[in-house]
Design a protein around this motif. Structure first.
Motif, mmCIF file in Angstrom:
data_model
loop_
_atom_site.group_PDB
_atom_site.id
_atom_site.type_symbol
_atom_site.label_atom_id
_atom_site.label_comp_id
_atom_site.label_asym_id
_atom_site.label_seq_id
_atom_site.Cartn_x
_atom_site.Cartn_y
_atom_site.Cartn_z
ATOM 1 N N ALA A 87 41.931 16.129 66.629
ATOM 2 C CA ALA A 87 42.784 16.945 67.677
ATOM 3 C C ALA A 87 43.829 16.345 68.455
ATOM 4 O O ALA A 87 44.901 16.516 68.739
ATOM 5 N N ALA A 88 43.216 14.973 68.795
ATOM 6 C CA ALA A 88 43.953 14.188 69.563
ATOM 7 C C ALA A 88 45.252 13.752 69.239
ATOM 8 O O ALA A 88 46.224 13.436 69.530
ATOM 9 N N ARG A 89 45.046 13.508 67.835
ATOM 10 C CA ARG A 89 46.309 13.230 66.742
ATOM 11 C C ARG A 89 47.149 14.215 66.174
ATOM 12 O O ARG A 89 48.107 14.196 65.487
ATOM 13 N N GLY A 90 46.728 15.503 66.644
ATOM 14 C CA GLY A 90 47.412 16.859 66.173
ATOM 15 C C GLY A 90 46.949 17.218 64.774
ATOM 16 O O GLY A 90 47.980 17.766 64.030
ATOM 17 N N THR A 91 45.921 16.842 64.263
ATOM 18 C CA THR A 91 45.628 17.143 62.990
ATOM 19 C C THR A 91 44.443 17.977 63.104
ATOM 20 O O THR A 91 43.258 18.149 63.944
ATOM 21 N N ALA A 92 44.462 19.207 62.352
ATOM 22 C CA ALA A 92 43.189 20.343 61.965
ATOM 23 C C ALA A 92 42.434 20.109 60.780
ATOM 24 O O ALA A 92 43.097 19.950 59.783
ATOM 25 N N LEU A 93 41.289 20.145 60.562
ATOM 26 C CA LEU A 93 40.410 19.626 59.461
ATOM 27 C C LEU A 93 39.941 21.100 59.027
ATOM 28 O O LEU A 93 39.404 21.973 59.728
ATOM 29 N N VAL A 94 40.271 21.554 57.603
ATOM 30 C CA VAL A 94 40.135 22.631 57.167
ATOM 31 C C VAL A 94 38.878 22.489 55.981
ATOM 32 O O VAL A 94 39.215 21.681 54.952
ATOM 33 N N ASN A 95 37.662 23.089 56.215
ATOM 34 C CA ASN A 95 36.530 22.923 55.350
ATOM 35 C C ASN A 95 36.638 23.701 54.243
ATOM 36 O O ASN A 95 36.061 24.971 54.708
ATOM 37 N N LEU A 96 36.429 23.664 52.907
ATOM 38 C CA LEU A 96 36.518 24.534 51.713
ATOM 39 C C LEU A 96 35.075 24.302 51.233
ATOM 40 O O LEU A 96 34.840 23.401 50.764
ATOM 41 N N LEU A 97 34.476 25.438 51.275
ATOM 42 C CA LEU A 97 33.106 25.442 50.491
ATOM 43 C C LEU A 97 33.190 26.655 49.415
ATOM 44 O O LEU A 97 33.656 27.720 49.624
#
Length: 287
Positions: free
Chosen positions: A27-37
């Motif tokens: 979040a601090a670097r402006g990145t969102a993680l999307v976890n695909l299952l």
């Protein structure tokens, strides 16, 4: 039995601490993680390739990390989109964990990445138990898997922020009952959005990308009734410290803990081997 349960709780608590750290760092670097299952063969890779290609055409900086027990096939396919891709070979481990993921991202993830898509190991049991620091958890199911899939895997579907149905171009051929599927999802995870997609036919193109960007930009994300508080995930303060940049402790046990009938079994836990797949040099990606 008590020792097994205590060990499971300790492993999950440490994972949660690592996930908390990873989420804050991203979040601090402006990145969102999307976890695909999803289950194997759900069409996850095909859909993700289309979404990555679309993101690149829109000028949106994205990256993808894909995990498999063996082969680099998925990374080679995803690299065709032209975005940074990394393959992690888990050598038998059936899921990713936050600490090992953080280690693989260190020094690789481009600084301007807005969205990082994680294609988890094809499995709806073990990966459901592990928070990866995601801003959006997406569970996919193809029309060929049956309308009762959410009832069979309640933890995976119950903790989803978004449910994606794939291969809708063959829904009629396999007599997929969309109404029944939606009702089963609603029973497990009331209020979660269900979107329909077809990598071959083009239905739902960009929906996953749009939902991921919205989450990254601070739009409210669905909160499942089966929250992590009531399930098994603890606040980072309650867990063990995360050794950032290192893989997790081997030879642990884990399992599903909420629903009767879901199994608990030990797994070997290697750190996993990583390969960065350059779209221009996919033929030499193996080490």
């Amino acid at each position: 039995m008590c020792r097994v349960v205590d060990l499971q709780q300790a492993v999950l608590a440490k994972n949660d601490a690592c996930a908390h750290t990873l989420r804050e760092d991203l979040a601090a670097r402006g990145t969102a993680l999307v976890n695909l299952l999803s289950s194997p063969g759900s069409g996850k890779t095909a859909l993700l390739e289309r979404e990555l290609t679309l993101a690149r055409s829109r000028g949106i900086p994205v990256a993808a990390l894909t995990a498999d027990l063996a082969t680099e096939n998925d990374a080679v396919r995803l690299a065709r989109s032209g975005v940074p891709v990394k393959q992690v070979l888990t050598d038998g481990l059936c899921h990713l964990e936050a600490e090992m993921l953080g280690g693989h991202l260190h020094g690789w993830l481009p600084a301007d990445t807005r969205l990082l898509f994680i294609e988890n190991v094809g499995n709806l049991v073990c990966p459901a138990s592990y928070d990866l620091g995601e801003a959006l958890r997406v569970v996919l199911a193809s029309v060929t898997e049956g309308e009762d899939k959410p009832l069979k895997y309640p933890t995976a579907f119950g903790l989803a922020h978004l449910v994606v149905v794939t291969k809708t171009d063959i829904a009629d051929a396999v007599s997929f009952d969309e109404k029944e599927f939606r009702a089963n999802v609603e029973q497990i995870n009331p209020g979660v959005e269900v979107v329909l997609t077809s990598a071959r036919g083009g239905e739902g193109d960009g929906l996953l990308l749009d939902r991921a960007l919205a989450a990254r930009d601070g739009a409210p994300v669905h909160i499942p009734v089966m929250t992590r508080k009531s399930h098994h995930v603890h606040d980072a303060e309650d867990g063990q410290p995360c050794d950032e940049g290192h893989t997790h402790t081997p030879d642990h046990s884990h399992g599903e803990h909420t629903h009767a009938g879901e199994h608990t079994h030990p797994h070997r836990a290697p750190g996993g081997r990583a390969h960065t797949t350059d779209p221009d040099t996919v033929a030499s990606s193996r080490s």
